[in-house]
Motif scaffolding. Structure first.
Motif, PDB file in Angstrom:
ATOM      1  N   ILE A  23       0.837  -1.209   0.000  1.00 16.22           N
ATOM      2  CA  ILE A  23       0.000   0.000   0.000  1.00 16.22           C
ATOM      3  C   ILE A  23       0.869   1.255   0.000  1.00 16.22           C
ATOM      4  CG2 ILE A  23      -1.704   1.296   1.334  1.00 16.22           C
ATOM      5  CD1 ILE A  23      -2.761  -1.381   2.365  1.00 16.22           C
ATOM      6  N   ALA A  24       1.966   1.235   0.787  1.00 15.71           N
ATOM      7  CA  ALA A  24       2.869   2.396   0.826  1.00 15.71           C
ATOM      8  C   ALA A  24       3.488   2.654  -0.538  1.00 15.71           C
ATOM      9  CB  ALA A  24       3.956   2.158   1.875  1.00 15.71           C
ATOM     10  N   LEU A  25       3.869   1.588  -1.228  1.00 12.46           N
ATOM     11  CA  LEU A  25       4.457   1.745  -2.557  1.00 12.46           C
ATOM     12  C   LEU A  25       3.456   2.360  -3.532  1.00 12.46           C
ATOM     13  CD1 LEU A  25       6.779   1.254  -4.518  1.00 12.46           C
ATOM     14  CD2 LEU A  25       5.876  -1.052  -4.910  1.00 12.46           C
ATOM     15  N   SER A  26       2.227   1.907  -3.481  1.00 16.40           N
ATOM     16  CA  SER A  26       1.215   2.455  -4.388  1.00 16.40           C
ATOM     17  C   SER A  26       0.938   3.919  -4.086  1.00 16.40           C
ATOM     18  CB  SER A  26      -0.065   1.634  -4.286  1.00 16.40           C
ATOM     19  OG  SER A  26      -0.608   1.692  -2.977  1.00 16.40           O
ATOM     20  N   VAL A  27       0.854   4.278  -2.800  1.00 12.66           N
ATOM     21  CA  VAL A  27       0.607   5.677  -2.427  1.00 12.66           C
ATOM     22  C   VAL A  27       1.777   6.564  -2.852  1.00 12.66           C
ATOM     23  CG1 VAL A  27       0.367   7.242  -0.460  1.00 12.66           C
ATOM     24  CG2 VAL A  27      -0.947   5.119  -0.541  1.00 12.66           C
ATOM     25  N   ALA A  28       2.997   6.119  -2.585  1.00 15.27           N
ATOM     26  CA  ALA A  28       4.169   6.907  -2.963  1.00 15.27           C
ATOM     27  C   ALA A  28       4.235   7.115  -4.471  1.00 15.27           C
ATOM     28  CB  ALA A  28       5.442   6.224  -2.463  1.00 15.27           C
ATOM     29  N   LEU A  29       3.892   6.080  -5.231  1.00 16.09           N
ATOM     30  CA  LEU A  29       3.957   6.196  -6.679  1.00 16.09           C
ATOM     31  C   LEU A  29       2.874   7.116  -7.220  1.00 16.09           C
ATOM     32  CD1 LEU A  29       5.462   5.248  -9.153  1.00 16.09           C
ATOM     33  CD2 LEU A  29       3.927   3.289  -9.303  1.00 16.09           C
ATOM     34  N   ILE A  30       1.654   6.967  -6.714  1.00 16.27           N
ATOM     35  CA  ILE A  30       0.564   7.822  -7.192  1.00 16.27           C
ATOM     36  C   ILE A  30       0.824   9.288  -6.855  1.00 16.27           C
ATOM     37  CG2 ILE A  30      -1.857   8.402  -6.798  1.00 16.27           C
ATOM     38  CD1 ILE A  30      -2.479   5.490  -6.620  1.00 16.27           C
ATOM     39  N   VAL A  31       1.161   9.573  -5.621  1.00 16.67           N
ATOM     40  CA  VAL A  31       1.412  10.951  -5.208  1.00 16.67           C
ATOM     41  C   VAL A  31       2.674  11.492  -5.877  1.00 16.67           C
ATOM     42  CG1 VAL A  31       1.851  12.458  -3.235  1.00 16.67           C
ATOM     43  CG2 VAL A  31       0.220  10.584  -3.025  1.00 16.67           C
ATOM     44  N   ALA A 367       0.271   7.512 -19.342  1.00 17.36           N
ATOM     45  CA  ALA A 367       0.920   6.219 -19.097  1.00 17.36           C
ATOM     46  C   ALA A 367       1.433   6.121 -17.662  1.00 17.36           C
ATOM     47  CB  ALA A 367       2.059   6.019 -20.093  1.00 17.36           C
ATOM     48  N   LEU A 368       2.019   7.214 -17.157  1.00 14.07           N
ATOM     49  CA  LEU A 368       2.508   7.205 -15.782  1.00 14.07           C
ATOM     50  C   LEU A 368       1.358   7.064 -14.787  1.00 14.07           C
ATOM     51  CD1 LEU A 368       5.275   9.976 -15.877  1.00 14.07           C
ATOM     52  CD2 LEU A 368       5.606   7.516 -15.616  1.00 14.07           C
ATOM     53  N   ARG A 369       0.263   7.739 -15.061  1.00 14.91           N
ATOM     54  CA  ARG A 369      -0.890   7.638 -14.167  1.00 14.91           C
ATOM     55  C   ARG A 369      -1.468   6.227 -14.166  1.00 14.91           C
ATOM     56  NH1 ARG A 369      -4.455  13.119 -15.279  1.00 14.91           N
ATOM     57  NH2 ARG A 369      -3.204  14.558 -14.005  1.00 14.91           N
ATOM     58  N   LEU A 370      -1.554   5.641 -15.350  1.00 12.38           N
ATOM     59  CA  LEU A 370      -2.078   4.272 -15.424  1.00 12.38           C
ATOM     60  C   LEU A 370      -1.176   3.305 -14.675  1.00 12.38           C
ATOM     61  CD1 LEU A 370      -3.294   4.112 -19.152  1.00 12.38           C
ATOM     62  CD2 LEU A 370      -4.697   4.243 -17.085  1.00 12.38           C
ATOM     63  N   MET A 371       0.132   3.504 -14.803  1.00 11.76           N
ATOM     64  CA  MET A 371       1.058   2.629 -14.094  1.00 11.76           C
ATOM     65  C   MET A 371       0.904   2.797 -12.581  1.00 11.76           C
ATOM     66  SD  MET A 371       5.211   2.428 -14.366  1.00 11.76           S
ATOM     67  CE  MET A 371       5.394   4.063 -13.645  1.00 11.76           C
ATOM     68  N   ALA A 374      -2.267   1.124 -11.542  1.00 13.01           N
ATOM     69  CA  ALA A 374      -2.134  -0.334 -11.529  1.00 13.01           C
ATOM     70  C   ALA A 374      -1.435  -0.807 -10.268  1.00 13.01           C
ATOM     71  CB  ALA A 374      -1.372  -0.796 -12.768  1.00 13.01           C
ATOM     72  N   VAL A 375      -0.405  -0.073  -9.836  1.00  9.30           N
ATOM     73  CA  VAL A 375       0.282  -0.442  -8.609  1.00  9.30           C
ATOM     74  C   VAL A 375      -0.657  -0.309  -7.405  1.00  9.30           C
ATOM     75  CG1 VAL A 375       2.173   0.175  -7.050  1.00  9.30           C
ATOM     76  CG2 VAL A 375       2.551   0.144  -9.519  1.00  9.30           C
TER      77      VAL A 375
END
Length: 497
Positions: A23-31, A367-371, A374-375
């Motif tokens: 979850i931390a990885l997904s939040v860090a990537l999205i933000v 593309a970055l947002r979709l990635m 997805a995470v």
């Protein structure tokens, strides 16, 4: 309930830690993607603020914007100084700043301009450029450097720097014969200005004319012995072919006739006094003609306008920054310059060019947002799998809870509370990890791309994204919670083996 939930997660700490990490990885990537996109757009917009028009030779708007404002690439062909003066004299134009490009200092772009650049250029919504040290260049060999250049190379006032021809890391010709001296260091702006070196128009122009003038001098070998000997033989042969009574008179006019093409005219003078008088008349006519020629040249150069305020007038420049008296005059000036017949010009609106740039980069942003999305989805699925996989092993736990008075709704709430704790821990860890990562990569992005993200509190848009992740995870946790609810109703106190 909270203590019971916390102890249950600690009992399954390894699986819970993996879930929090995903979850931390997904939040860090999205933000992080959102912050990088926002700061990149803000940095680009701040670099071009205060400029109403960028005028250059006919070309692509985005290419002209990237070359002149951000120092990436070139504008191609240059424009003449006459065109600059024509644009400067337009009644709708409030101010103009000439721009010359084509050199670099250790990979950083070198810009030739006037002192007015530091007064007229704006950044970050209209803020002026300031000097952290020194002042603008006051001589042809002076240079002003951006904050990033000064920091990376540890330059200060009085430092001698050498520029090279070419852009980026490519250096075709190092001008080590003409170093510049740093007279000023600009304050930090967070824009492309931090990565630039500024020199005067005269210094930039003279740097490229020096070697050309040496190589093009037709009299560079006039004093060589071989040339002098050939010249002497030629004069001797030429003087012997002339038929004059007075050798001293003839010698005096062979050279004069060669330089002015009037040997036959001087042959009319037989008396020395008449010869001197004719010689003076010829000199007077030559001087008078030269005066008219120079006067005509001045008129053609000035174009009928007084431009004595310029310290140096180069033959050609790459672009012009222009500010207008009224913003509504933008379209009329664009039309005038498009119809200009003496030279093909393009007037670029920075904001419009930025919109074109965003349209080009929108595919990459998507593309970055979709990635990142997805995470985030993978993190939510991992949490659901972890909660669901432990249900069969927790049947006895739920049965005991029911025996002590817990209702099916209470057990349902217990699973949701576990999901809330996992999501909250993952979000906090993700924000902390992003801040730590920003501290590491921010100097790298600033040095290589001129972008600064900075460590700051999440913006409103970032808070919305975090809330979206939290709500999505909470909804996903309803699946195992409903399963527990049904399980507790059917199992009761019995244990299924």
């Amino acid at each position: 309930m909270f203590n019971l939930c916390l102890k249950s997660l600690l009992n399954r700490r390894f699986i819970a830690a993996l879930t929090v990490l995903s979850i931390a990885l997904s939040v860090a990537l999205i933000v992080g993607v959102e912050r990088l996109r926002t700061e990149a757009r803000a940095g680009f917009a701040n670099s071009a603020s205060g400029i109403d028009l960028i005028i250059a030779a006919r070309g692509n708007d985005v290419q002209i914007l990237m070359a002149t404002v951000f120092g990436v690439g070139t504008t191609g062909a240059g424009i003449t100084w006459d065109s600059y003066e024509m644009i400067e004299d337009l009644p709708q134009v409030s101010w103009t700043v000439p721009i010359m490009m084509g050199d670099n200092h250790r990979g950083y772009p070198v810009i030739g301009t006037s002192k007015h650049y530091f007064d007229r250029f704006r950044h970050s919504g209209g803020r002026h450029l300031t000097f952290s040290e020194g002042h603008s260049f006051s001589s042809a060999d002076g240079a002003v450097i951006g904050a990033e250049v000064a920091r990376v190379f540890e330059y200060g006032l009085g430092t001698a720097i050498v520029n090279a021809h070419g852009s980026g890391e490519v250096a075709f010709d190092v001008h080590d014969e003409a170093p510049f001296t740093v007279t000023g260091v600009l304050g930090h702006t967070g824009t492309a200005v931090d990565r630039m070196v500024f020199v005067s128009l005269e210094g930039f122009d003279a740097l490229h004319e020096e070697r050309t003038s040496e190589g093009a001098d037709p009299f560079v070998l006039v004093d060589a012995p071989e040339v002098a000997e050939e010249h002497e033989d030629h004069d001797t042969a030429h003087s012997q072919s002339e038929d004059h009574a007075d050798s001293e008179f003839a010698d005096g006019h062979v050279n004069h006739g060669e330089s002015h093409g009037q040997v036959d005219h001087h042959a009319e003078y037989s008396d020395p006094d008449e010869h001197e008088e004719g010689h003076r008349d010829h000199d007077d006519r030559h001087a008078h003609g030269s005066g008219h020629e120079d006067e005509g040249q001045i008129v053609r150069t000035s174009g009928g306008h007084d431009h004595g305020g310029h310290d140096h007038e180069p033959g050609a420049i790459n672009a012009i920054f222009a500010g207008l008296e009224e913003k509504t005059a933008v379209l009329s000036i664009q039309r005038q310059l498009a119809d200009h017949r003496d030279e093909a010009l393009t007037a670029v609106l920075p904001n419009v060019a930025l919109l074109q740039l965003w349209s080009i980069t929108s595919t990459a942003e998507t593309a970055l947002r979709l990635m990142a999305g997805a995470v985030a989805v993978a993190g939510m699925i991992g949490m659901v799998v972890m909660l669901s996989a432990s249900l069969d092993n927790r049947r006895r736990e739920f049965a005991i809870l029911r025996s002590v008075g817990a209702t099916p709704a209470g057990v349902f709430s217990l699973i949701l509370l576990e999901a809330v704790l996992l999501l909250s821990a993952g979000i906090v860890l993700g924000v902390i990890a992003l801040s730590a990562l920003t501290l590491v990569i921010d100097p790298i992005l600033a040095a290589n791309f001129g972008l600064r993200i900075g460590v700051d509190l999440p913006s409103f848009r970032e808070v919305l994204l975090i809330a979206l992740v939290f709500c999505s995870g909470l909804l996903a946790s309803i699946i195992p919670a409903l399963r527990v609810y049904r399980m507790t109703l059917s199992d009761g106190l019995s244990v299924r083996l």
